[in-house]
Design a protein around this motif. Structure first.
Motif, PDB file in Angstrom:
ATOM      1  N   UNK A   7      48.957  50.207  46.406  1.00 49.32           N
ATOM      2  CA  UNK A   7      48.611  49.070  47.276  1.00 49.32           C
ATOM      3  C   UNK A   7      47.349  49.347  48.084  1.00 49.32           C
ATOM      4  N   UNK A   8      46.369  49.926  47.411  1.00 48.34           N
ATOM      5  CA  UNK A   8      45.116  50.285  48.080  1.00 48.34           C
ATOM      6  C   UNK A   8      44.075  49.178  47.921  1.00 48.34           C
ATOM      7  N   UNK A   9      43.061  49.248  48.767  1.00 48.39           N
ATOM      8  CA  UNK A   9      41.977  48.275  48.784  1.00 48.39           C
ATOM      9  C   UNK A   9      40.667  49.010  49.002  1.00 48.39           C
ATOM     10  N   UNK A  10      39.613  48.551  48.356  1.00 40.92           N
ATOM     11  CA  UNK A  10      38.287  49.108  48.571  1.00 40.92           C
ATOM     12  C   UNK A  10      37.430  48.171  49.399  1.00 40.92           C
ATOM     13  N   UNK A  11      36.833  48.680  50.477  1.00 42.30           N
ATOM     14  CA  UNK A  11      35.906  47.924  51.312  1.00 42.30           C
ATOM     15  C   UNK A  11      34.516  48.497  51.110  1.00 42.30           C
ATOM     16  N   UNK A  12      33.591  47.687  50.642  1.00 42.38           N
ATOM     17  CA  UNK A  12      32.237  48.163  50.338  1.00 42.38           C
ATOM     18  C   UNK A  12      31.223  47.426  51.191  1.00 42.38           C
ATOM     19  N   UNK A  31      41.772  49.041  41.612  1.00 39.55           N
ATOM     20  CA  UNK A  31      42.067  48.467  42.931  1.00 39.55           C
ATOM     21  C   UNK A  31      41.192  47.245  43.182  1.00 39.55           C
ATOM     22  N   UNK A  32      41.689  46.257  43.922  1.00 36.35           N
ATOM     23  CA  UNK A  32      40.846  45.138  44.346  1.00 36.35           C
ATOM     24  C   UNK A  32      39.835  45.612  45.387  1.00 36.35           C
ATOM     25  N   UNK A  33      38.743  44.881  45.499  1.00 37.91           N
ATOM     26  CA  UNK A  33      37.687  45.269  46.424  1.00 37.91           C
ATOM     27  C   UNK A  33      37.157  44.052  47.175  1.00 37.91           C
ATOM     28  N   UNK A  34      36.594  44.336  48.361  1.00 38.21           N
ATOM     29  CA  UNK A  34      35.892  43.327  49.141  1.00 38.21           C
ATOM     30  C   UNK A  34      34.477  43.836  49.387  1.00 38.21           C
ATOM     31  N   UNK A  35      33.488  42.997  49.126  1.00 32.81           N
ATOM     32  CA  UNK A  35      32.089  43.380  49.183  1.00 32.81           C
ATOM     33  C   UNK A  35      31.397  42.632  50.319  1.00 32.81           C
ATOM     34  N   UNK A  36      30.627  43.374  51.145  1.00 30.65           N
ATOM     35  CA  UNK A  36      29.979  42.791  52.310  1.00 30.65           C
ATOM     36  C   UNK A  36      28.485  43.112  52.323  1.00 30.65           C
ATOM     37  N   UNK A  72      39.567  44.218  38.239  1.00 32.25           N
ATOM     38  CA  UNK A  72      40.435  43.787  39.337  1.00 32.25           C
ATOM     39  C   UNK A  72      39.692  42.753  40.182  1.00 32.25           C
ATOM     40  N   UNK A  73      40.428  42.042  41.006  1.00 34.61           N
ATOM     41  CA  UNK A  73      39.827  40.990  41.827  1.00 34.61           C
ATOM     42  C   UNK A  73      38.831  41.566  42.839  1.00 34.61           C
ATOM     43  N   UNK A  74      37.665  40.950  42.920  1.00 33.81           N
ATOM     44  CA  UNK A  74      36.738  41.294  44.000  1.00 33.81           C
ATOM     45  C   UNK A  74      36.406  40.027  44.776  1.00 33.81           C
ATOM     46  N   UNK A  75      36.119  40.220  46.069  1.00 36.08           N
ATOM     47  CA  UNK A  75      35.771  39.107  46.946  1.00 36.08           C
ATOM     48  C   UNK A  75      34.432  39.424  47.621  1.00 36.08           C
ATOM     49  N   UNK A  76      33.414  38.572  47.445  1.00 37.06           N
ATOM     50  CA  UNK A  76      32.121  38.805  48.099  1.00 37.06           C
ATOM     51  C   UNK A  76      32.008  38.056  49.422  1.00 37.06           C
ATOM     52  N   UNK A  77      31.348  38.680  50.385  1.00 38.05           N
ATOM     53  CA  UNK A  77      31.156  38.064  51.697  1.00 38.05           C
ATOM     54  C   UNK A  77      29.713  38.261  52.147  1.00 38.05           C
ATOM     55  N   UNK A  78      29.099  37.174  52.640  1.00 35.76           N
ATOM     56  CA  UNK A  78      27.754  37.254  53.216  1.00 35.76           C
ATOM     57  C   UNK A  78      27.882  37.667  54.675  1.00 35.76           C
ATOM     58  N   UNK A  79      28.377  38.886  54.863  1.00 32.29           N
ATOM     59  CA  UNK A  79      28.675  39.426  56.190  1.00 32.29           C
ATOM     60  C   UNK A  79      28.237  40.886  56.214  1.00 32.29           C
ATOM     61  N   UNK A  80      27.686  41.325  57.335  1.00 27.70           N
ATOM     62  CA  UNK A  80      27.288  42.721  57.486  1.00 27.70           C
ATOM     63  C   UNK A  80      28.246  43.445  58.429  1.00 27.70           C
ATOM     64  N   UNK A 106      46.640  55.315  55.047  1.00 25.36           N
ATOM     65  CA  UNK A 106      46.025  55.840  53.814  1.00 25.36           C
ATOM     66  C   UNK A 106      45.984  54.802  52.700  1.00 25.36           C
ATOM     67  N   UNK A 107      45.640  53.564  53.075  1.00 23.48           N
ATOM     68  CA  UNK A 107      45.658  52.478  52.099  1.00 23.48           C
ATOM     69  C   UNK A 107      44.281  51.926  51.758  1.00 23.48           C
ATOM     70  N   UNK A 108      43.233  52.479  52.369  1.00 26.90           N
ATOM     71  CA  UNK A 108      41.928  51.846  52.252  1.00 26.90           C
ATOM     72  C   UNK A 108      40.842  52.854  51.909  1.00 26.90           C
ATOM     73  N   UNK A 109      40.068  52.533  50.876  1.00 28.75           N
ATOM     74  CA  UNK A 109      38.885  53.311  50.518  1.00 28.75           C
ATOM     75  C   UNK A 109      37.667  52.572  51.082  1.00 28.75           C
ATOM     76  N   UNK A 110      36.779  53.291  51.756  1.00 28.50           N
ATOM     77  CA  UNK A 110      35.647  52.659  52.441  1.00 28.50           C
ATOM     78  C   UNK A 110      34.339  53.271  51.958  1.00 28.50           C
ATOM     79  N   UNK A 111      33.381  52.403  51.650  1.00 30.76           N
ATOM     80  CA  UNK A 111      32.010  52.833  51.351  1.00 30.76           C
ATOM     81  C   UNK A 111      31.057  52.138  52.310  1.00 30.76           C
ATOM     82  N   UNK A 112      30.179  52.903  52.952  1.00 22.40           N
ATOM     83  CA  UNK A 112      29.221  52.338  53.904  1.00 22.40           C
ATOM     84  C   UNK A 112      27.810  52.775  53.522  1.00 22.40           C
ATOM     85  N   UNK A 113      26.962  51.806  53.208  1.00 23.49           N
ATOM     86  CA  UNK A 113      25.542  52.061  52.973  1.00 23.49           C
ATOM     87  C   UNK A 113      24.777  50.912  53.613  1.00 23.49           C
ATOM     88  N   UNK A 114      24.675  50.970  54.940  1.00 25.96           N
ATOM     89  CA  UNK A 114      24.200  49.825  55.705  1.00 25.96           C
ATOM     90  C   UNK A 114      22.875  50.072  56.421  1.00 25.96           C
TER      91      UNK A 114
END
Length: 238
Positions: A7-12, A31-36, A72-80, A106-114
Motif C-alpha cells: 500500500x505504498x505511494x510514490x511522490x515525485x 506502485x501508483x505515483x503522484x507527479x508535481x 500503475x496509475x499516475x496523477x499529474x499536478x501543476x503544483x510545486x 513507512x508507506x511513502x517513497x519521495x523524490x525531490x528535485x526542485x
C-alpha cells in the motif's frame, strides 16, 4: 526490503520533460505515483500534460518501446513543493505536510528535485519525526547555492557562508534519520579535473577532490535497517 512495502505511494517533485523515477516506481516496483511540477509547460512534458499511457497493467508498457508509460496509475499536478502553501505569480505551491497527510508509517517513497526549494522543506521534515516515519525512501538532488522564488525571505537574506553552513547541517541531520543508499558523488569525482578543464574560480562548496554544490543522493529510512547492519556509506559532508 525497502522496495517491498505494501500500500505504498510514490511522490515525485520536479518532473520536467520526463520523470524516469516515477516510471520506475510504477513499472518496476508496482506502485501508483503522484507527479508535481509547476514550472514545466504541459506542452513540453508528456506526463504533466497527462498524456502518458496510464495504468496499462503489468507488462502493458512493453508495446511503447521505452517511451513514456505507466503500468500503475499516475496523477499529474501543476503544483510545486514549498515550505508554505501559497501562490507566487501563476505558480501554486503546496507543502509536503499536505501530501503526507493520512499516510501510514513507512508507506511513502519521495523524490525531490526542485532546484533549491528542498532546503526549507527538509528542515521542516527533520523537525517532525512523525512525518519522517511515513517516508520509506527519500531520493533527491540538492542545490547548495540556489536561492529561488519560494525561498523564504529570512533565508534569502542570509550571508552565503551562513546559508551554506545551514544546508550542510541539514545534510548531517538527515543522516540521523536516514541511511545513504547511493549517490552521484562517485561519478562526479571521476570527472572532476578543474586544473585541466576550466579557468574557473573556487567552487561554492567543495572538498579537495570535487565540488559539492549539486549532486543526487538516495536514502532509506533507518527503521528499515536490521539491527547491526551497516548504517551508511558515508558519515557527514566535511
Amino acid at each position: 526490503r525497502a522496495m517491498r512495502g505494501k500500500n505504498v505511494l510514490g511522490l515525485s517533485y520536479g518532473i520536467e520533460q520526463r520523470d524516469l523515477w516515477s516510471e520506475k516506481m510504477s513499472n518496476v516496483f508496482g506502485m501508483p505515483t503522484k507527479l508535481y511540477d509547476c514550472f514545466i509547460p504541459p506542452s513540453l512534458s508528456v506526463p504533466i500534460a497527462g498524456k502518458a499511457p496510464n495504468a496499462t497493467g503489468k507488462g502493458g508498457c512493453e508495446i511503447y518501446n521505452g517511451g513514456h508509460c505507466y503500468e500503475m496509475t499516475y496523477e499529474p499536478y501543476r503544483i510545486c513543493l514549498g515550505l508554505e502553501a501559497r501562490q507566487i505569480g501563476s505558480r501554486k505551491y503546496e507543502t509536503l505536510e499536505m501530501h503526507l497527510k493520512g499516510r501510514e508509517t513507512l508507506s511513502t517513497h519521495v523524490k525531490i528535485d526542485t532546484e533549491g526549494t528542498e532546503w526549507e522543506v527538509l528542515d521542516w521534515l527533520l523537525d517532525h519525526p512523525e512525518e519522517i516515519a511515513k517516508i520509506r525512501t527519500l531520493e533527491m538532488e540538492v542545490h547548495f547555492s540556489f536561492v529561488v522564488e519560494a525561498t523564504p525571505g529570512n533565508f534569502r537574506i542570509l550571508p552565503e557562508r551562513e546559508r551554506l553552513e545551514r544546508r550542510v547541517r541539514t545534510m548531517e541531520r538527515l543522516l540521523e534519520q536516514f541511511a545513504v543508499s547511493g549517490s552521484t558523488i562517485e561519478v562526479y569525482r571521476e570527472a572532476f579535473h578543474p586544473e585541466k578543464e576550466c579557468p574557473c574560480g573556487e567552487p561554492v562548496l567543495h572538498i579537495p577532490s570535487l565540488q559539492l554544490n549539486q549532486f543526487a543522493v538516495s536514502y532509506v529510512n533507518r527503521r528499515l535497517i536490521p539491527p547491526g547492519a551497516a548504517a551508511s556509506r558515508f558519515q557527514t559532508l566535511q
